[in-house]
Design a protein around this motif. Sequence first.
Motif: not given
Length: 463
Positions: A333, A335-336
């Motif tokens: 991931s 997208d943080n």
Amino acid sequence: MTSPSEPAVVLGAVTVVMAAVALLLALSRRKQVRRCREMDAALKSAEARTRSAESRTDDAEAREERFRAEVSHLVSARLPALKLNLISSHHPVPGLLHEKTAGPEDAELLDSVLTRVSEIVLTERRRVDAAARAALRGASQDSQALSYRLQSELDALQREFTGSRQLTHRMLAADHLNEQNLRLIQRTAIVCGAWPGHVRKDTYVAELVTGASSRLRGFDRIKINSRIASNVGIVGRAAEPVAVACAELMANALEHSRDDLAVDVSLIQTGNGNVSITVDDAGKGMTAEAAARGVRLVSADSQDVMLTELGDPPSQGFVAIGRLVADYGFHVSVDNPSPYGGVRAVVTIPPNLLASIDEEAEPPSAMAPQAAVAPKAERRPSAATETATATETPADDEKSRASAPDGADGLPQRRRRGPAATTGGLTVPSYRAPDPERSRKAWSEFQDGLEGGRTDSDSEETQ
């Protein structure tokens, strides 16, 4: 009785004839009137048909004019917009020029032209892209094999020969440059559909992340903090793919943050058994559009990205990660946000890709970061224990100590006062205490490899 006279007979005959003629004339006039009416009706019908034909002619001419205009609009505006739309969906394709007046058949025909052209262009682009991938994959694999051979030669030179300090430093620098070059070639090969090109055995997670950071320029800015048990490793079939993904994420973090800022890498094993590798940078972060594109590229569901869609220069890191995620089953991931305002990238490795390695049989590298000491869990005595403790008298305590069972050798045994404390269901990572003898031996061997023979070389240089 007297017979009629001749004049009277003649007059009567004339009258009869005249009556017959009049009757014939009347019949003829009626017939002519009816014929005139029929001819008038026929004329009016013909005029109506003429007007209808003229109207249809005008409509056909108007429709032809509109169709010509739509075709011209298709050629001049819609097809060029379709070309841009096939590259990026941010470029919309305009509709018909006269949507309200255009007939459904014309609209369907013109839209079918766009659809057909789009199919032809995509088919041709995929064919060209596949050919380019095949050519690039073959060249990358050849270059990758040569880089591995060069790596082996450099490693053998470092092990078999000793020289001056400057020569050793240059050899290490050449080895690092070859590692960087190998990473770029390997990434291109993966994007073009090749496998990572390297097989590992089961590898410690901390050792694998450290090795991945050594492939990067500016690796000294990467700070690795391990909070997992030291014996946790990754199975051999997934070790190199995870290393490639970690190297690409750390390279992205180094590239998008200032040269004087560190990149934090944290290793932790979660309660469900996953191992998470978190990369936090202090860069500017990503826009919502870039984050959405990054999420799409690193997902396992989007593997139809063509080389022409990677930009100029091509951005291959996320695409390579996406292909590895799809093939090997771990998750990434991006997208943080990080705590420093940059991007937080997380590599999540499921339990089926983890392995427990025997540290005695396969000791970890001395360069791998040691696991941090696990915080002491607060031990909360249970109510029964508290009650028993409160009601326990000194006499009882002395009695219990006196009646405590001893071991076979007569030594007193430690009593367990209650159940072992837990941390909210999470498994506290075990801590591998450093072995001074093993560390001394590893560093001695490392120093011997670097310094062995240098004394003689330095002496020769001094002489």
